[in-house]
Design a protein around this motif. Structure first.
Motif, PDB file in Angstrom:
ATOM      1  N   LEU A 101       0.730  -1.611   0.150  1.00  0.00           N
ATOM      2  CA  LEU A 101       0.287   0.471   0.351  1.00  0.00           C
ATOM      3  C   LEU A 101       0.636   1.701   0.016  1.00  0.00           C
ATOM      4  O   LEU A 101       0.532   2.141  -0.727  1.00  0.00           O
ATOM      5  N   VAL A 102       1.801   1.226   1.130  1.00  0.00           N
ATOM      6  CA  VAL A 102       2.694   2.581  -0.039  1.00  0.00           C
ATOM      7  C   VAL A 102       3.245   2.438  -0.602  1.00  0.00           C
ATOM      8  O   VAL A 102       3.679   3.347  -1.123  1.00  0.00           O
ATOM      9  N   SER A 103       3.423   1.432  -1.214  1.00  0.00           N
ATOM     10  CA  SER A 103       3.807   1.529  -3.083  1.00  0.00           C
ATOM     11  C   SER A 103       3.554   2.035  -4.114  1.00  0.00           C
ATOM     12  O   SER A 103       3.625   2.770  -4.753  1.00  0.00           O
ATOM     13  N   ASN A 104       2.034   1.660  -3.129  1.00  0.00           N
ATOM     14  CA  ASN A 104       0.726   1.332  -5.234  1.00  0.00           C
ATOM     15  C   ASN A 104      -0.045   1.950  -4.561  1.00  0.00           C
ATOM     16  O   ASN A 104      -0.650   1.898  -5.651  1.00  0.00           O
ATOM     17  N   PHE A 105      -0.527   2.864  -3.170  1.00  0.00           N
ATOM     18  CA  PHE A 105      -1.753   3.817  -3.173  1.00  0.00           C
ATOM     19  C   PHE A 105      -1.484   5.004  -2.210  1.00  0.00           C
ATOM     20  O   PHE A 105      -1.779   5.714  -2.365  1.00  0.00           O
ATOM     21  N   LEU A 106      -0.960   4.458  -1.763  1.00  0.00           N
ATOM     22  CA  LEU A 106      -0.351   6.058  -0.611  1.00  0.00           C
ATOM     23  C   LEU A 106      -0.159   6.776  -1.336  1.00  0.00           C
ATOM     24  O   LEU A 106      -0.440   8.124  -1.145  1.00  0.00           O
ATOM     25  N   PRO A 107       1.018   6.927  -2.070  1.00  0.00           N
ATOM     26  CA  PRO A 107       1.423   8.312  -3.286  1.00  0.00           C
ATOM     27  C   PRO A 107       0.213   8.712  -3.640  1.00  0.00           C
ATOM     28  O   PRO A 107      -0.088  10.013  -3.568  1.00  0.00           O
ATOM     29  N   GLY A 108      -0.423   8.089  -4.963  1.00  0.00           N
ATOM     30  CA  GLY A 108      -1.686   8.931  -5.399  1.00  0.00           C
ATOM     31  C   GLY A 108      -3.118   9.624  -4.286  1.00  0.00           C
ATOM     32  O   GLY A 108      -3.150  10.189  -4.806  1.00  0.00           O
ATOM     33  N   TRP A 109      -2.733   8.568  -3.311  1.00  0.00           N
ATOM     34  CA  TRP A 109      -4.143   8.476  -2.355  1.00  0.00           C
ATOM     35  C   TRP A 109      -3.364  10.167  -1.663  1.00  0.00           C
ATOM     36  O   TRP A 109      -4.489  10.915  -1.611  1.00  0.00           O
ATOM     37  N   LEU A 110      -2.226  10.086  -1.093  1.00  0.00           N
ATOM     38  CA  LEU A 110      -1.930  11.337  -0.411  1.00  0.00           C
ATOM     39  C   LEU A 110      -2.070  13.184  -1.261  1.00  0.00           C
ATOM     40  O   LEU A 110      -2.320  13.369  -1.160  1.00  0.00           O
ATOM     41  N   GLU A 111      -1.722  12.535  -2.372  1.00  0.00           N
ATOM     42  CA  GLU A 111      -1.829  13.683  -3.765  1.00  0.00           C
ATOM     43  C   GLU A 111      -2.820  14.181  -3.647  1.00  0.00           C
ATOM     44  O   GLU A 111      -3.264  15.675  -3.947  1.00  0.00           O
ATOM     45  N   GLN A 112      -3.555  12.848  -4.303  1.00  0.00           N
ATOM     46  CA  GLN A 112      -5.729  13.509  -4.356  1.00  0.00           C
ATOM     47  C   GLN A 112      -5.883  14.182  -2.941  1.00  0.00           C
ATOM     48  O   GLN A 112      -7.024  14.960  -3.597  1.00  0.00           O
ATOM     49  N   HIS A 113      -5.734  14.122  -2.163  1.00  0.00           N
ATOM     50  CA  HIS A 113      -6.407  14.932  -0.846  1.00  0.00           C
ATOM     51  C   HIS A 113      -5.130  15.668  -0.281  1.00  0.00           C
ATOM     52  O   HIS A 113      -5.756  16.513   1.077  1.00  0.00           O
ATOM     53  N   ALA A 114      -4.222  16.128  -0.945  1.00  0.00           N
ATOM     54  CA  ALA A 114      -3.576  17.065  -0.437  1.00  0.00           C
ATOM     55  C   ALA A 114      -2.991  16.841   0.481  1.00  0.00           C
ATOM     56  O   ALA A 114      -3.036  17.660   1.653  1.00  0.00           O
ATOM     57  N   LEU A 115      -2.881  15.935   1.036  1.00  0.00           N
ATOM     58  CA  LEU A 115      -2.156  15.777   2.532  1.00  0.00           C
ATOM     59  C   LEU A 115      -0.751  15.130   2.192  1.00  0.00           C
ATOM     60  O   LEU A 115      -0.060  14.951   3.612  1.00  0.00           O
ATOM     61  N   THR A 116       0.331  15.779   1.374  1.00  0.00           N
ATOM     62  CA  THR A 116       1.389  14.923   1.783  1.00  0.00           C
ATOM     63  C   THR A 116       1.938  15.561   2.908  1.00  0.00           C
ATOM     64  O   THR A 116       3.434  15.445   3.113  1.00  0.00           O
ATOM     65  N   PRO A 117       1.420  17.123   3.232  1.00  0.00           N
ATOM     66  CA  PRO A 117       2.179  17.899   3.584  1.00  0.00           C
ATOM     67  C   PRO A 117       2.248  17.417   5.080  1.00  0.00           C
ATOM     68  O   PRO A 117       2.613  17.768   6.415  1.00  0.00           O
ATOM     69  N   ALA A 118       1.125  16.755   5.869  1.00  0.00           N
ATOM     70  CA  ALA A 118       0.051  16.199   6.863  1.00  0.00           C
ATOM     71  C   ALA A 118       0.531  15.150   7.813  1.00  0.00           C
ATOM     72  O   ALA A 118       0.949  14.575   8.438  1.00  0.00           O
TER      73      ALA A 118
END
Length: 305
Positions: A101-118
């Motif tokens: 999930l860290v490799s295949n789901f999480l990066p896109g999900w964080l970007e989609q919801h603008a959560l990468t900084p948090a």
């Protein structure tokens, strides 16, 4: 007994001289000597042999020194932890998740919801089993846990009453194998009693294994498998399957590329696919100051989806 007395004793054991030890502790020698004497009275025994030059420890003093070092180290670690808690306001939210999930789901999900900084992925958790995620949330080692979750009933004894979750999406475990020379699956389901298919499996105490076992148990026809290897991480399973050691069930997102380039093919039709949910868990009583607002934001997003 004051912690500074223990620190005094450690310094005296190192310096073997009252005057130098007092200087190191920034007190006068009479004050330092009095504190050591009070420490000996508290312990009820003589810790310092004052008849030798340099000073030496009595056998009781040697034993007490080891205890002092253990206690002061624990105090230091606790102090550091308390300081970390005090700065939680500025700390990013730690999200624990399996490696796939860290490799295949999480990066896109964080970007989609603008959560990468948090949010920061908690990489220590990529090889955890389900119990480790629950304990990690309980002791605030992580703030969120993103997990594959089986659909239907499974036989797992888990205490989840203190947790809340959001359903973020779906996933499927699909059976895959390396291809043979003709491009067909080298290993195919369901196998036979005489020729069971070699399986590269998930760890037997993990959710993936429980979900697969429950799904196969609901099939009208039996499946015959011979487990060759067990692993927590989907990446390890995928590599062994690509190398042709056996078939394995893997998250669909993790096999898109190897299936597109011909490294993997299906080892069975869709009846063998295991439906899974993607769930985000948090503690009901989480103390992270930024988590409540984030959870409410996600809750609004996914309840309206």
């Amino acid at each position: 007994m004051e912690i500074r007395w223990l620190e005094d004793f450690i310094v005296l054991a190192r310096e073997r001289h009252f005057s130098r030890a007092a200087d190191a502790q920034n007190v006068t020698q009479p004050t330092f000597s009095r504190r050591i004497k009070l420490l000996e009275e508290e312990m009820g025994t003589t810790l310092i042999n004052r008849q030798t030059l340099p000073l030496s420890l009595t056998p009781a003093g040697e034993e007490f020194l080891a205890l002092c070092e253990q206690i002061t180290e624990r105090v230091r670690l606790t102090r550091d932890r308390l300081q970390s808690i005090a700065t939680d306001e500025a700390r990013r939210i730690l999200l624990a998740a399996p490696q796939s999930l860290v490799s295949n789901f999480l990066p896109g999900w964080l970007e989609q919801h603008a959560l990468t900084p948090a949010i920061s992925p908690y990489l220590r958790a990529t090889s955890w089993l389900i119990g480790d995620y629950l304990h990690g949330l309980e002791r605030s080692e992580c703030d969120l846990a993103l997990l594959y979750w089986p659909r239907g009933r499974i036989a797992l004894d888990l205490e989840m009453s203190e947790l809340k979750y959001l359903s973020l999406g779906e996933e499927r475990l699909v059976p895959v194998s390396a291809p043979d020379a003709e491009g067909r699956s080298r290993f195919s389901l369901p196998g036979t009693r005489r020729q069971p298919q070699p399986l590269i499996a998930f760890h037997p105490r993990g959710l993936m294994a429980a979900a697969l076992e429950a799904h196969l148990g609901r099939q009208p026809a039996p499946v015959y498998l011979n487990t060759l290897n067990e692993s927590v991480q989907a990446t390890n399973i995928r590599e062994l399957v690509i190398q042709g050691y056996g078939l394995g069930w893997l998250p669909q997102r993790s096999v898109i590329t190897p299936m597109a380039n011909g490294e993997l093919v299906r080892a069975g039709d869709e009846r063998w696919d295991v439906p899974m949910d993607l769930r985000l868990y948090a503690r009901q009583d989480s103390r992270h100051p930024g988590l409540l607002g984030l959870w409410q934001q996600l809750e609004a997003t996914y309840s309206n989806a």
